[in-house]
Design a protein around this motif. Structure first.
Motif, PDB file in Angstrom:
ATOM      1  N   GLN A 114      68.848  26.360  43.883  1.00  0.00           N
ATOM      2  CA  GLN A 114      67.594  26.115  44.464  1.00  0.00           C
ATOM      3  C   GLN A 114      67.333  26.766  46.087  1.00  0.00           C
ATOM      4  O   GLN A 114      66.465  26.612  46.457  1.00  0.00           O
ATOM      5  N   ARG A 115      68.714  27.236  46.614  1.00  0.00           N
ATOM      6  CA  ARG A 115      68.557  27.463  47.943  1.00  0.00           C
ATOM      7  C   ARG A 115      68.777  28.969  48.237  1.00  0.00           C
ATOM      8  O   ARG A 115      69.380  29.270  49.343  1.00  0.00           O
ATOM      9  N   LEU A 116      68.667  29.867  47.291  1.00  0.00           N
ATOM     10  CA  LEU A 116      68.903  31.163  47.517  1.00  0.00           C
ATOM     11  C   LEU A 116      68.170  31.819  48.663  1.00  0.00           C
ATOM     12  O   LEU A 116      68.552  32.629  49.462  1.00  0.00           O
ATOM     13  N   PRO A 117      66.803  31.457  49.062  1.00  0.00           N
ATOM     14  CA  PRO A 117      66.136  32.093  50.027  1.00  0.00           C
ATOM     15  C   PRO A 117      66.882  31.470  51.415  1.00  0.00           C
ATOM     16  O   PRO A 117      67.114  32.440  52.334  1.00  0.00           O
ATOM     17  N   GLU A 118      67.326  30.503  51.606  1.00  0.00           N
ATOM     18  CA  GLU A 118      67.943  29.706  52.704  1.00  0.00           C
ATOM     19  C   GLU A 118      69.430  30.637  52.999  1.00  0.00           C
ATOM     20  O   GLU A 118      69.878  30.306  54.155  1.00  0.00           O
ATOM     21  N   ILE A 119      70.076  31.154  51.822  1.00  0.00           N
ATOM     22  CA  ILE A 119      71.305  31.608  52.120  1.00  0.00           C
ATOM     23  C   ILE A 119      71.281  33.073  52.269  1.00  0.00           C
ATOM     24  O   ILE A 119      72.382  33.785  52.219  1.00  0.00           O
ATOM     25  N   SER A 120      70.065  33.541  52.242  1.00  0.00           N
ATOM     26  CA  SER A 120      69.768  35.033  52.387  1.00  0.00           C
ATOM     27  C   SER A 120      68.617  35.395  53.410  1.00  0.00           C
ATOM     28  O   SER A 120      68.759  35.805  54.488  1.00  0.00           O
ATOM     29  N   PHE A 121      67.491  35.585  53.080  1.00  0.00           N
ATOM     30  CA  PHE A 121      66.250  36.033  53.926  1.00  0.00           C
ATOM     31  C   PHE A 121      65.703  35.049  54.478  1.00  0.00           C
ATOM     32  O   PHE A 121      65.001  35.427  55.418  1.00  0.00           O
ATOM     33  N   LEU A 122      66.089  33.756  54.436  1.00  0.00           N
ATOM     34  CA  LEU A 122      65.479  32.588  55.416  1.00  0.00           C
ATOM     35  C   LEU A 122      66.846  32.091  55.868  1.00  0.00           C
ATOM     36  O   LEU A 122      66.568  30.599  55.769  1.00  0.00           O
ATOM     37  N   PRO A 123      67.619  32.450  56.641  1.00  0.00           N
ATOM     38  CA  PRO A 123      68.815  31.829  57.159  1.00  0.00           C
ATOM     39  C   PRO A 123      68.707  30.615  58.047  1.00  0.00           C
ATOM     40  O   PRO A 123      69.490  29.868  58.259  1.00  0.00           O
ATOM     41  N   LEU A 124      67.764  30.781  58.913  1.00  0.00           N
ATOM     42  CA  LEU A 124      67.330  29.783  60.007  1.00  0.00           C
ATOM     43  C   LEU A 124      65.689  29.547  60.169  1.00  0.00           C
ATOM     44  O   LEU A 124      64.830  30.447  59.640  1.00  0.00           O
ATOM     45  N   GLU A 125      65.508  28.494  60.360  1.00  0.00           N
ATOM     46  CA  GLU A 125      64.210  28.211  60.662  1.00  0.00           C
ATOM     47  C   GLU A 125      63.890  28.867  62.054  1.00  0.00           C
ATOM     48  O   GLU A 125      64.883  28.234  63.172  1.00  0.00           O
ATOM     49  N   LEU A 126      62.814  29.077  62.514  1.00  0.00           N
ATOM     50  CA  LEU A 126      62.011  29.385  63.677  1.00  0.00           C
ATOM     51  C   LEU A 126      61.532  28.143  64.370  1.00  0.00           C
ATOM     52  O   LEU A 126      61.091  27.543  63.674  1.00  0.00           O
ATOM     53  N   PRO A 127      61.402  28.398  65.828  1.00  0.00           N
ATOM     54  CA  PRO A 127      60.960  27.037  66.420  1.00  0.00           C
ATOM     55  C   PRO A 127      59.284  27.308  66.275  1.00  0.00           C
ATOM     56  O   PRO A 127      58.877  28.457  66.222  1.00  0.00           O
ATOM     57  N   LYS A 128      58.662  26.036  66.041  1.00  0.00           N
ATOM     58  CA  LYS A 128      57.375  26.066  65.806  1.00  0.00           C
ATOM     59  C   LYS A 128      56.418  26.052  66.958  1.00  0.00           C
ATOM     60  O   LYS A 128      55.381  26.054  66.994  1.00  0.00           O
ATOM     61  N   THR A 129      57.155  25.964  68.236  1.00  0.00           N
ATOM     62  CA  THR A 129      56.527  26.140  69.650  1.00  0.00           C
ATOM     63  C   THR A 129      56.978  27.214  70.270  1.00  0.00           C
ATOM     64  O   THR A 129      58.081  27.910  69.928  1.00  0.00           O
ATOM     65  N   GLN A 130      56.271  27.656  71.201  1.00  0.00           N
ATOM     66  CA  GLN A 130      56.849  28.570  72.430  1.00  0.00           C
ATOM     67  C   GLN A 130      58.255  28.178  72.829  1.00  0.00           C
ATOM     68  O   GLN A 130      58.562  27.221  72.934  1.00  0.00           O
TER      69      GLN A 130
END
Length: 249
Positions: A114-130
């Motif tokens: 259930q975590r294929l996105p996170e170990i491939s094309f979404l490896p890190l979350e981006l900051p939600k603010t500047q």
């Protein structure tokens, strides 16, 4: 330098491919567990069916441990990582995933159906603010029931790229069976375990493509086990090297 807000951007109908390589060295928790090496290589294809819905699948995978091929290959990968659609936001957080929870044929860290996105094309979350170079932000991810705490720092940026440095930690407590395999409950357990993981890495985000071009992370985990009926403790170590690279041609 002007602060910027980064965002993932997948073009509807346009596939994007990623090569994922994971190397393990130390105590490998399969075949009863023993010292050695293991590798997993796979290609992941992600295609937006809507701007916030990404379909992914694995057309190619091979895995081996202790010099032996594991029962996870291109002919049966759909049984363990079926094609699925993840609903995401522009910062890389997965809101839902149609992939079912499937027991892997080999219990290697990070292999989670259930975590294929996170170990491939979404490896890190981006900051939600500047964010400006030198500033950091935290987030938490869960793989195979294990929680990982990240602190990511924007190291530098240009008009087309952003470079990040990564630190992550994880602590888990659980049990082992008579064969040294991690299990979820005390029932059938022979030992308790306490594991501490620390990792560092770097990543390069393309503002042009809206994806990470490269992510490299090294983690080191130390696990201490203690027999439930008394006895000496034992220590096991595992180093993991993860490399994710976006295919550009």
């Amino acid at each position: 330098m002007t602060a910027t807000i980064l965002a993932y951007a997948f073009v509807v109908g346009q596939p994007v491919s990623f090569d994922v390589n994971v190397q393990f060295q130390g105590w490998i928790p399969i075949f009863g567990g023993r010292e050695g090496k293991a590798t997993v290589n796979m290609t992941v294809v992600a295609t937006a069916v809507k701007t916030d819905e990404i379909e992914s699948f694995i057309p190619k995978i091979d895995a081996e441990a202790f010099g032996v091929q594991l029962p996870l290959n291109s002919s049966n990968v759909d049984q363990f990582f079926p094609k699925a659609v993840a609903t995401i936001d522009t910062f890389g957080s997965v809101k839902s995933n149609t992939a079912p929870a499937i027991k892997m044929p080999a219990k290697l860290p990070g292999l989670d159906s259930q975590r294929l996105p996170e170990i491939s094309f979404l490896p890190l979350e981006l900051p939600k603010t500047q964010i400006k170079p030198g500033e950091s932000y935290p987030f938490v991810k869960t793989y195979g029931g294990q929680e990982f705490k990240y602190v990511v720092t924007l190291a530098s940026e240009t008009p087309t790229e952003a470079d990040f440095s990564i630190k992550l930690t994880s602590v888990r407590d659980g049990f082992e069976d008579a064969y040294g395999n991690p299990i979820d409950s005390k029932k059938g357990a022979k030992k308790t375990l306490h594991a501490v993981l620390n990792g560092t890495g770097k990543a390069k985000f393309s503002k042009t493509s809206g994806c990470f071009d490269l992510v490299e992370v090294e983690t080191n985990e130390t696990t201490t086990t203690e027999p439930l009926n008394g006895g000496a403790t034992a220590t096991k170590k595992l180093k993991t090297l993860l490399k994710i690279k976006r295919k550009t041609s």
